[in-house]
Scaffold this active site. Structure first.
Site, mmCIF file in Angstrom:
data_model
loop_
_atom_site.group_PDB
_atom_site.id
_atom_site.type_symbol
_atom_site.label_atom_id
_atom_site.label_comp_id
_atom_site.label_asym_id
_atom_site.label_seq_id
_atom_site.Cartn_x
_atom_site.Cartn_y
_atom_site.Cartn_z
ATOM 1 N N TYR A 52 64.784 -58.732 47.983
ATOM 2 C CA TYR A 52 65.267 -59.233 49.102
ATOM 3 C C TYR A 52 66.557 -58.337 49.743
ATOM 4 C CZ TYR A 52 69.781 -60.727 47.229
ATOM 5 O OH TYR A 52 70.866 -61.091 46.738
ATOM 6 N N PHE A 62 74.789 -58.094 53.803
ATOM 7 C CA PHE A 62 75.913 -58.527 53.099
ATOM 8 C C PHE A 62 75.346 -58.310 51.503
ATOM 9 C CE2 PHE A 62 73.330 -62.229 54.273
ATOM 10 C CZ PHE A 62 73.060 -62.742 53.304
ATOM 11 N N ASP A 63 74.343 -58.306 51.359
ATOM 12 C CA ASP A 63 73.515 -58.189 50.002
ATOM 13 C C ASP A 63 72.075 -57.580 49.598
ATOM 14 O OD1 ASP A 63 73.814 -58.383 47.046
ATOM 15 O OD2 ASP A 63 73.185 -60.571 47.097
ATOM 16 N N ILE A 82 70.983 -71.258 46.293
ATOM 17 C CA ILE A 82 71.302 -71.946 47.466
ATOM 18 C C ILE A 82 70.094 -72.806 48.109
ATOM 19 C CG2 ILE A 82 73.304 -70.333 48.372
ATOM 20 C CD1 ILE A 82 71.537 -69.045 50.346
ATOM 21 N N TYR A 108 76.121 -71.048 52.363
ATOM 22 C CA TYR A 108 77.387 -71.279 51.857
ATOM 23 C C TYR A 108 78.356 -72.029 52.609
ATOM 24 C CZ TYR A 108 75.540 -67.806 48.730
ATOM 25 O OH TYR A 108 74.785 -67.039 47.916
ATOM 26 N N PHE A 125 67.068 -63.422 55.596
ATOM 27 C CA PHE A 125 66.589 -62.916 54.429
ATOM 28 C C PHE A 125 65.284 -62.317 54.635
ATOM 29 C CE2 PHE A 125 69.910 -65.950 52.862
ATOM 30 C CZ PHE A 125 70.442 -65.174 51.701
#
Length: 566
Positions: A52, A62-63, A82, A108, A125
């Site tokens: 992902y 962010f990731d 999550i 979050y 995502f």
């Protein structure tokens, strides 16, 4: 039309635009790529692997699992992710791609992740599903193709040789035997393979193609394997089973065609001539005597050929067609032979036995017809006339005197004018008798053969004796039926001039003796030549005439030689 006006009015009054729907209540899922084939969808409790990229609305990343160089693995739908991701991943197929928009309360929330995700952040995502499995999964095998004949299938402890392509569930290749140019060779069910492959090869036929899908717990599990197989990866093998055997296997025989009449079977020490095609279990031809247009000739049971063929030819009949399946430990073993027979290969020989014999074999005589009242039979040195047909034992015709029935073959028995086996077979025959003679090569044309006759060939003669004449002892051209005249020279010198000439005296005298029954010439198709040979033997100085000193009886000559030796 009313709906359209309402939407326009809301836009004018400042209502949220279509591209900005406001706070989301649930995950937004965009299935922007769905594979044509979807064998299963991720369900709650399934273990999954995926890649992902995670970004904010402005596109800032962010990731990313890609950046870490490792896929994410976990169980879906049980709260380990999550909530938005848990929901967004369910129902995905392997290789499916989705865009997920996760609102803050499913991500979050108002807390965020310090230094990484701010409070109340909506997360975006881009996900690709790579693997799905469940702890309750079983090995999946699918037969892609299978030979029509399958006499035997793989069992535990068998040694197998197979080709394979290995991929992850998403199709990513990780290994292939084809790229190495050799099969993968191993035992089944003895722990040398991963458990899934051990199970997946069971029941396969030689030549079968099979797809084997192995869940991680039957493959490399949590550790994976090197850099090519990630942890918790399902594996897909496309397998072609080339051959297999068991170390306890012996030679397997299949009798393809056995002659109705089989009077004799080959045993150890026999010399066999046979044609063969040699193939591997997958049908690959590695050798053929037919391509050389020459039989393979050898003794059996004496170690001149591979042990499996030594065993496989035992008990064959002449003319039999037999399939001999030989395991590698009775063939060329782990090393193979040359470039065409790989190590540990099972060999299949389709054999056609042309003939066989033993070096101790005599001539086999079969009397087809013998006239009644047969009192006079052929003896050594007799002159015989006969017809014959000569062939190989497989029926191949070689020679025949019957091509022109006006003529026949003439020979003096024991004069080394015909092969030894034929000479023996013509003895003790009556005029008019018919025989079949089976002549082994050591009494025929031997290992070298002759024009039109293969080396080491057993010959079949059909013979019919037309006539016979009593012969003379070896070395004689003429013998007396009674005591020769005491004054032989004077009687032979018809013109009494002290010299005997061939035409005037010698020939006339000999013919007279034969006509009066006092003696006989060596039988021949050319009596004149026999008489001429007699004359030249007596004409010691070859001056064209015989003097009293030159004329000697054959018996006297033999006696003189004995005295000289003494």
């Amino acid at each position: 039309r009313r709906c359209l006006l309402l939407l326009l009015l809301l836009g004018i009054l400042g209502a949220p635009a279509l591209g900005d729907p406001g706070p989301l209540e649930d995950v937004v899922i965009d299935r922007y790529y769905i594979p044509k084939i979807c064998l299963r969808e991720a369900q709650m409790g399934d273990f999954i692997r995926y890649h992902y990229n995670g970004t904010f609305k402005d596109g800032k990343k962010f990731d990313s699992s890609y950046d870490r160089g490792a896929t994410v693995a976990g169980v879906v739908g049980v709260g380990r992710l999550i909530t938005g991701m848990d929901r967004g991943l369910q129902g995905m197929c392997v290789n499916e791609r989705r865009h997920l928009i996760v609102p803050p309360h499913l991500g979050y929330g108002s807390i965020g992740v310090a230094g990484l995700i701010p409070p109340d952040a909506t997360l975006y995502f881009d996900v690709v599903m790579l693997d799905i499995w469940n702890k309750n999964d079983k090995l999946q095998t699918t037969t892609l193709s299978k030979p029509e004949r399958c006499n035997r299938t793989v069992e535990n402890s068998d040694f197998v040789r197979y080709h394979y392509n290995g991929t992850l569930l998403d199709g990513t290749p990780f290994d292939s035997s084809y790229s190495k140019g050799s099969t993968y060779d191993t035992y089944v069910g003895t722990g040398w393979l991963i458990k899934g492959m051990d199970q997946g090869l069971l029941g396969m036929c030689a030549g079968e193609k099979r797809s084997i899908i192995i869940p991680p717990f039957l493959a490399y599990g949590e550790k994976g394997y090197g850099t090519v197989i990630p942890p918790q990866a399902s594996l897909v093998f496309s397998v072609l089973l080339v051959d297999f055997h068991n170390p306890k296997d012996g030679v397997f025989l299949e009798h393809l065609e056995v002659p109705k009449s089989c009077k004799r079977r080959a045993v150890t020490g026999d010399f066999v001539r046979y044609h063969y095609n040699g193939t591997l279990m997958d049908g690959t031809l590695f050798d053929s005597s037919y391509s050389r247009n020459q039989t393979y000739n050898t003794y059996i049971g004496k170690g001149y050929i591979i042990p499996g063929m030594d065993q496989g030819l035992q008990g064959v009949c002449m003319g039999e067609q037999r399939r001999v399946v030989i395991p590698p430990h009775l063939a060329y073993g782990e090393n193979g032979a040359g470039e065409k027979i790989p190590g540990s290969a099972v060999l299949i020989f389709d054999v056609h036995v042309i003939d066989f014999h033993n070096p101790a074999d005599p001539v086999e005589i079969q009397t087809v017809f013998r006239p009644e009242g047969c009192n006079v039979t052929t003896r050594d040195r007799d002159f015989v006339r006969y017809h014959y047909n000569c062939s190989l034992l497989d029926g191949t015709r070689l020679f025949s005197s019957m091509d022109d029935v006006q003529f026949w073959t003439m020979v003096t028995l024991g004069a080394n004018k015909v092969i030894e086996g034929l000479n023996s077979g013509l003895l003790d025959m009556c005029a008019g008798e018919r025989r079949v003679l089976i002549i082994p090569p050591h009494l025929g044309h031997g290992e070298s053969g002759a024009r039109g006759v293969p080396g080491s060939a057993v010959l079949r003669f059909e013979v019919e004796l037309i006539s016979m004449e009593e012969g003379v002892p070896e070395g004689y051209l003429f013998i007396w039926h009674e005591e020769p005249p005491a004054n032989l020279y004077e009687q032979m010198d018809l013109d009494k001039d002290g010299a005997i000439l061939l035409i005037e005296s010698f020939s006339t005298f000999i013919k007279t003796q034969v006509a009066e029954g006092k003696g006989r010439l060596m039988p021949s198709s050319d009596p004149e030549k026999v008489i001429a040979d007699m004359f030249h033997n007596q004409d010691r100085n070859q001056d064209g005439k015989i003097t009293p000193d030159e004329l000697k009886l054959k018996s006297d000559e033999d006696q003189e030689k004995i005295h000289e030796e003494l």
